[in-house]
Design a protein around this motif. Sequence first.
Motif, PDB file in Angstrom:
ATOM      1  N   HIS A 143       0.796  -1.229   0.000  1.00  0.00           N
ATOM      2  CA  HIS A 143       0.000   0.000   0.000  1.00  0.00           C
ATOM      3  C   HIS A 143       0.826   1.277   0.000  1.00  0.00           C
ATOM      4  CE1 HIS A 143      -3.682  -2.261   0.387  1.00  0.00           C
ATOM      5  NE2 HIS A 143      -3.184  -2.924   1.404  1.00  0.00           N
ATOM      6  N   GLY A 144       2.145   1.155   0.132  1.00  0.00           N
ATOM      7  CA  GLY A 144       2.971   2.353   0.142  1.00  0.00           C
ATOM      8  C   GLY A 144       2.848   3.120   1.454  1.00  0.00           C
ATOM      9  N   ARG A 145       3.362   4.346   1.446  1.00  0.00           N
ATOM     10  CA  ARG A 145       3.360   5.172   2.652  1.00  0.00           C
ATOM     11  C   ARG A 145       1.988   5.786   2.887  1.00  0.00           C
ATOM     12  NH1 ARG A 145       8.171   6.405   5.228  1.00  0.00           N
ATOM     13  NH2 ARG A 145       6.682   7.178   6.781  1.00  0.00           N
ATOM     14  N   ILE A 146       1.075   4.936   3.326  1.00  0.00           N
ATOM     15  CA  ILE A 146      -0.285   5.373   3.621  1.00  0.00           C
ATOM     16  C   ILE A 146      -0.278   6.541   4.602  1.00  0.00           C
ATOM     17  CG2 ILE A 146      -2.382   4.669   4.849  1.00  0.00           C
ATOM     18  CD1 ILE A 146      -2.462   3.583   2.127  1.00  0.00           C
ATOM     19  N   ASP A 147       0.685   6.522   5.523  1.00  0.00           N
ATOM     20  CA  ASP A 147       0.735   7.551   6.555  1.00  0.00           C
ATOM     21  C   ASP A 147       1.098   8.928   6.010  1.00  0.00           C
ATOM     22  OD1 ASP A 147       3.309   6.510   5.953  1.00  0.00           O
ATOM     23  OD2 ASP A 147       4.098   7.423   7.778  1.00  0.00           O
ATOM     24  N   GLN A 148       1.436   8.992   4.723  1.00  0.00           N
ATOM     25  CA  GLN A 148       1.766  10.277   4.105  1.00  0.00           C
ATOM     26  C   GLN A 148       0.750  10.684   3.038  1.00  0.00           C
ATOM     27  OE1 GLN A 148       5.763   9.766   2.617  1.00  0.00           O
ATOM     28  NE2 GLN A 148       6.669   9.692   4.663  1.00  0.00           N
ATOM     29  N   MET A 149      -0.320   9.890   2.890  1.00  0.00           N
ATOM     30  CA  MET A 149      -1.303  10.144   1.830  1.00  0.00           C
ATOM     31  C   MET A 149      -2.487  10.937   2.363  1.00  0.00           C
ATOM     32  SD  MET A 149      -1.483   6.513  -0.206  1.00  0.00           S
ATOM     33  CE  MET A 149      -0.001   5.639  -0.714  1.00  0.00           C
TER      34      MET A 149
END
Length: 213
Positions: A143-149
């Motif tokens: 899911h990638g860097r969800i915390d930066q989306m």
Amino acid sequence: MRTLFPPWTNKLRALLAAGVIGGAVYLVTVVTLGFSPKATDVGYRPKQPVPFSHALHAGDLGLDCRYCHNTVERAAHAAVPATETCMACHARIHDESRKLAPVRESWATGKPVPWKKVHDLPDYAYFDHSAHVLAGVGCVSCHGRIDQMEVVHQDEPLSMGWCLDCHRDPTPHLRPPELVTAMEPLDPRDPRVEAARVAAGDRASEDCSTCHR
């Protein structure tokens, strides 16, 4: 003089032309839908009924992925959070925000918020979240860097080739259980990471021995 072809064959040219045009339209439609952003494109980000920011909730506030997606460790699908989960906080926090009107309406009526799916695998592809999470595959790997989306988008192609690349060598994606939902890159020399990879290798050997005895 006797004719070589019956009269109806005079319509063949028109029918043939219609078939060619119809086939071309069909082909264009299939390709357009099959290769649309909803099916394949990295970066696909549908507009959601509520502007939920993962950068705020998962990033700034540090909410664990499993608080909202609470079935990832026991089911094939990562559940979309129920309205009750949202209202656990928003019954008191920003409880009059216009942005949260659909959530309050869902709470009042019992109808779910119509969230739009971002990661949509083909029907013939079976993916089990619990199997991957329990094996130590980090959420960030898919899911990638969800915390930066601010707005969630598809970070990886989710193609068969992409899946097979990981299954050929999953070790770069394996984490200890307590860090599966962590977003930050891990030091490969961290003993916890090495232990997780050794454990995964042992499980794989046990799986193989089930058939090869």
